[in-house]
Design an enzyme around this catalytic site. Structure first.
Site, PDB file in Angstrom:
ATOM      1  N   GLY A  79       4.202   3.916  -1.289  1.00  0.00           N
ATOM      2  CA  GLY A  79       4.518   4.716  -2.472  1.00  0.00           C
ATOM      3  C   GLY A  79       5.031   3.869  -3.625  1.00  0.00           C
ATOM      4  CB  ILE A  80       7.649   1.295  -3.962  1.00  0.00           C
ATOM      5  CG1 ILE A  80       8.753   2.337  -3.866  1.00  0.00           C
ATOM      6  CG2 ILE A  80       8.037   0.199  -4.960  1.00  0.00           C
ATOM      7  CD1 ILE A  80      10.009   1.847  -3.169  1.00  0.00           C
ATOM      8  N   GLY A  81       4.757   0.353  -3.427  1.00  0.00           N
ATOM      9  CA  GLY A  81       3.883  -0.821  -3.467  1.00  0.00           C
ATOM     10  C   GLY A  81       2.692  -0.659  -4.392  1.00  0.00           C
ATOM     11  CG  MET A 128      11.723   1.320  -6.269  1.00  0.00           C
ATOM     12  SD  MET A 128      13.325   0.653  -6.761  1.00  0.00           S
ATOM     13  CE  MET A 128      12.896  -1.024  -7.191  1.00  0.00           C
ATOM     14  CG  ASP A 167      21.336   1.729  -8.483  1.00  0.00           C
ATOM     15  OD1 ASP A 167      20.942   2.837  -8.088  1.00  0.00           O
ATOM     16  OD2 ASP A 167      21.511   0.756  -7.718  1.00  0.00           O
ATOM     17  CB  ALA A 202      -0.927  -0.007   1.218  1.00  0.00           C
ATOM     18  CG  HIS A 255      20.455   0.674  -4.115  1.00  0.00           C
ATOM     19  ND1 HIS A 255      20.292   1.340  -5.316  1.00  0.00           N
ATOM     20  CD2 HIS A 255      19.487   1.150  -3.303  1.00  0.00           C
ATOM     21  CE1 HIS A 255      19.272   2.163  -5.228  1.00  0.00           C
ATOM     22  NE2 HIS A 255      18.758   2.081  -4.003  1.00  0.00           N
ATOM     23  NE  ARG A 285      19.807   4.444  -1.790  1.00  0.00           N
ATOM     24  CZ  ARG A 285      20.476   5.366  -2.481  1.00  0.00           C
ATOM     25  NH1 ARG A 285      21.559   5.941  -1.958  1.00  0.00           N
ATOM     26  NH2 ARG A 285      20.070   5.736  -3.687  1.00  0.00           N
ATOM     27  NE  ARG A 315      17.444   6.956  -9.777  1.00  0.00           N
ATOM     28  CZ  ARG A 315      17.275   6.604  -8.510  1.00  0.00           C
ATOM     29  NH1 ARG A 315      18.207   5.897  -7.872  1.00  0.00           N
ATOM     30  NH2 ARG A 315      16.183   6.966  -7.861  1.00  0.00           N
TER      31      ARG A 315
HETATM   32  N1  LIG Z   1      16.064  -0.580  -3.933  1.00  0.00           N
HETATM   33  C1  LIG Z   1      15.789   0.595  -4.454  1.00  0.00           C
HETATM   34  O1  LIG Z   1      16.305   0.952  -5.516  1.00  0.00           O
HETATM   35  C2  LIG Z   1      14.805   1.503  -3.782  1.00  0.00           C
HETATM   36  C3  LIG Z   1      14.247   2.591  -4.496  1.00  0.00           C
HETATM   37  C4  LIG Z   1      13.326   3.400  -3.870  1.00  0.00           C
HETATM   38  C5  LIG Z   1      12.958   3.160  -2.534  1.00  0.00           C
HETATM   39  N2  LIG Z   1      13.500   2.114  -1.877  1.00  0.00           N
HETATM   40  C6  LIG Z   1      13.116   1.801  -0.491  1.00  0.00           C
HETATM   41  O2  LIG Z   1      11.844   1.169  -0.487  1.00  0.00           O
HETATM   42  C7  LIG Z   1      11.222   1.354   0.794  1.00  0.00           C
HETATM   43  C8  LIG Z   1       9.765   1.776   0.638  1.00  0.00           C
HETATM   44  O3  LIG Z   1       9.683   3.036   0.033  1.00  0.00           O
HETATM   45  P1  LIG Z   1       8.252   3.732  -0.222  1.00  0.00           P
HETATM   46  O4  LIG Z   1       8.518   5.014  -0.882  1.00  0.00           O
HETATM   47  O5  LIG Z   1       7.322   2.763  -0.842  1.00  0.00           O
HETATM   48  O6  LIG Z   1       7.796   3.988   1.290  1.00  0.00           O
HETATM   49  P2  LIG Z   1       6.287   4.209   1.832  1.00  0.00           P
HETATM   50  O7  LIG Z   1       6.419   4.708   3.220  1.00  0.00           O
HETATM   51  O8  LIG Z   1       5.501   5.010   0.863  1.00  0.00           O
HETATM   52  O9  LIG Z   1       5.680   2.739   1.829  1.00  0.00           O
HETATM   53  C9  LIG Z   1       6.172   1.752   2.663  1.00  0.00           C
HETATM   54  C10 LIG Z   1       5.038   0.805   2.997  1.00  0.00           C
HETATM   55  O10 LIG Z   1       5.561  -0.211   3.846  1.00  0.00           O
HETATM   56  C11 LIG Z   1       4.547  -0.521   4.759  1.00  0.00           C
HETATM   57  N3  LIG Z   1       5.089  -1.226   5.911  1.00  0.00           N
HETATM   58  C12 LIG Z   1       5.734  -0.747   6.992  1.00  0.00           C
HETATM   59  N4  LIG Z   1       6.027  -1.753   7.833  1.00  0.00           N
HETATM   60  C13 LIG Z   1       5.577  -2.891   7.260  1.00  0.00           C
HETATM   61  C14 LIG Z   1       5.569  -4.247   7.634  1.00  0.00           C
HETATM   62  N5  LIG Z   1       6.107  -4.664   8.788  1.00  0.00           N
HETATM   63  N6  LIG Z   1       5.009  -5.134   6.791  1.00  0.00           N
HETATM   64  C15 LIG Z   1       4.464  -4.735   5.619  1.00  0.00           C
HETATM   65  N7  LIG Z   1       4.433  -3.454   5.220  1.00  0.00           N
HETATM   66  C16 LIG Z   1       4.978  -2.545   6.032  1.00  0.00           C
HETATM   67  C17 LIG Z   1       3.909   0.812   5.113  1.00  0.00           C
HETATM   68  O11 LIG Z   1       2.628   0.655   5.705  1.00  0.00           O
HETATM   69  C18 LIG Z   1       3.876   1.486   3.756  1.00  0.00           C
HETATM   70  O12 LIG Z   1       2.651   1.239   3.095  1.00  0.00           O
HETATM   71  C19 LIG Z   1      12.104   2.377   1.515  1.00  0.00           C
HETATM   72  O13 LIG Z   1      12.951   1.700   2.421  1.00  0.00           O
HETATM   73  C20 LIG Z   1      12.937   2.992   0.406  1.00  0.00           C
HETATM   74  O14 LIG Z   1      14.151   3.520   0.851  1.00  0.00           O
HETATM   75  C21 LIG Z   1      14.414   1.294  -2.474  1.00  0.00           C
HETATM   76  O1  LIG Z   2      17.390   7.134  -2.606  1.00  0.00           O
HETATM   77  C1  LIG Z   2      16.615   6.500  -1.891  1.00  0.00           C
HETATM   78  O2  LIG Z   2      16.560   6.672  -0.660  1.00  0.00           O
HETATM   79  C2  LIG Z   2      15.653   5.519  -2.505  1.00  0.00           C
HETATM   80  C3  LIG Z   2      16.291   4.580  -3.467  1.00  0.00           C
HETATM   81  O3  LIG Z   2      17.328   3.841  -2.901  1.00  0.00           O
HETATM   82  C4  LIG Z   2      16.733   5.239  -4.741  1.00  0.00           C
HETATM   83  O4  LIG Z   2      17.812   4.947  -5.225  1.00  0.00           O
HETATM   84  O5  LIG Z   2      15.930   6.032  -5.301  1.00  0.00           O
END
Ligand SMILES: NC(=O)c1ccc[n+]([C@@H]2O[C@H](COP(=O)([O-])OP(=O)(O)OC[C@H]3O[C@@H](n4cnc5c(N)ncnc54)[C@H](O)[C@@H]3O)[C@@H](O)[C@H]2O)c1
Ligand SMILES: O=C(O)C[C@H](O)C(=O)O
Length: 341
Positions: free
Chosen positions: A40-42, A256, A178, A38, A205, A115, A181
């Site tokens: 931002g990414i989900g 993402m 990455d 639910a 990352h 991060r 981008r």
């Molecule tokens: N790997 C990558 O390249 C990359 C890129 C962007 C973001 N991210 C990471 O992805 C993560 C999520 O980012 P976002 O923007 O979606 O954040 P967000 O806050 O919009 O969404 C995170 C979701 O996780 C849920 N959540 C929290 N605890 C939970 C649990 N125990 N079980 C299930 N769900 C749970 C929250 O309710 C929320 O809906 C962050 O850690 C961010 O840094 C990684």
């Molecule tokens: O930069 C961040 O914190 C989120 C993610 O790892 C990204 O590369 O966009």
């Protein structure tokens, strides 16, 4: 997504024939679970996975708001059945039978944070989710998105080892953003069609641990050292660029979700036996002295089929490789220590 477009443009007799062979013969049943669905990414990731014809069952889990996301996405007329699960008591059902689990659960960065500043919250979330994965879908492939990926992947590995089901071939840190981008930025400078561009990105990352190998980029372009340095820096700082532009409202979500959907699709193709599926990912590795490292990986029926070596590096990239090792090593050790506390 492409198959459903094909179905719509044929006669109804052909359509039902196609649907039958599509659902029961040519494409295996695959359950994909998204944990943090639910967020931002989900949410956009749930949408993109709903459009993927390789998915037959889409399980959307979060601690809040999943019923609405599942009801919404579930109205889309594509192959997969969608079920939303909310709260810890429903995690087992969300995971049971999953072939692939994608984890974007956890908090995102705000301006000024690294991060690693997310470690204290996200490490615990990942630990709990991986403990449940070990119990309810021990054979699934795991796509770890939650940051800091350099540490959350080693945490997952340790949790799985403790549970006695660790299979290093099945655990992936998602570094596809990455690559996405690097391709976009390179195409802009090299003035080549972005759809034709390939650029491997290795290391990890976070900041300098992200090392794009522009010397191996195709189509080749004769870019100056200064331009390559700037492209490297922009790729390393891509996440921060988005965090600052969003000014406190989170980090990259849409790009993402796109990257996560690409990588998940590659994993599903590998599981289904499609040959020569190669993507960069942060996996257990022996190609450097570090136990986890991102590089090109061939995906197959069991997950990682082969970790490909780095290929020739320019002097600039060799320096970057040496420079990233201390930070990556300490992030890995931090994750291992946390999981074993
Ligand atoms: N790997 C990558 O390249 C990359 C890129 C962007 C973001 N991210 C990471 O992805 C993560 C999520 O980012 P976002 O923007 O979606 O954040 P967000 O806050 O919009 O969404 C995170 C979701 O996780 C849920 N959540 C929290 N605890 C939970 C649990 N125990 N079980 C299930 N769900 C749970 C929250 O309710 C929320 O809906 C962050 O850690 C961010 O840094 C990684
Ligand atoms: O930069 C961040 O914190 C989120 C993610 O790892 C990204 O590369 O966009």
């Amino acid at each position: 997504m492409f198959r459903s477009m094909l179905v719509r443009s044929t006669s109804s007799a052909k359509q039902s024939l196609l649907r039958r062979s599509f659902s029961s013969e040519s494409v295996p049943q695959r359950k994909v679970a998204i944990l943090g669905a639910a967020g931002g990414i989900g949410q956009p990731l749930a949408l993109l996975m709903k459009l993927n014809p390789l998915v037959s069952s889409l399980s959307l889990y979060d601690i809040a708001n999943t019923p609405g996301v599942a009801a919404d996405v579930g109205h889309i007329n594509t192959r997969s059945e969608v079920v939303g699960y909310m709260g810890d008591e429903n995690l087992a059902k969300a995971l049971e039978g999953a072939d692939l689990v994608i984890i974007p659960a956890g908090v995102p960065r705000k301006p000024g944070m690294t991060r690693d500043d997310l470690f204290n919250i996200n490490a615990g979330i990942v630990k709990n989710l991986c403990t449940a994965i070990a119990k309810y879908c021990p054979h699934a492939l795991i796509n770890m998105i939650s940051n800091p990926v350099n540490s959350t992947v080693p945490i997952a590995a340790e949790i799985f080892k403790k549970a006695g089901m660790y299979d290093e071939k099945k655990l992936f840190g998602v570094t596809t953003l990455d690559v996405v981008r690097a391709k976009t930025f390179y195409a802009g400078k090299a003035n080549v069609p972005v759809a034709e561009v390939n650029v491997p990105v290795i290391g990890g990352h976070a900041g300098v641990t992200i090392l794009p190998l522009f010397s191996q980029a195709t189509p080749q372009a004769n870019l100056s050292g200064d331009v390559l340095t700037a492209l490297t820096k922009r790729t390393q700082d891509g996440g921060t660029e988005v965090v600052e532009a969003k000014a406190g409202k989170g980090s990259a979500t849409l790009s993402m979700a796109y990257a996560g959907a690409l990588f998940a699709d590659a994993c599903l193709k590998g599981l289904n036996g499609v040959p020569d599926v190669v993507e960069c990912s942060y996996v257990q590795s022996t190609i450097t002295e570090l136990p986890f490292f991102a590089s090109k990986v061939r995906l197959g029926k069991n997950g990682v089929e082969e970790v490909l070596d780095l290929g020739p590096l320019s002097d600039f990239e060799k320096e970057g490789l040496e420079a990233l090792k201390p930070e990556l090593k300490s992030s890995i050790e931090k994750g291992v220590k946390f999981a074993n506390q």
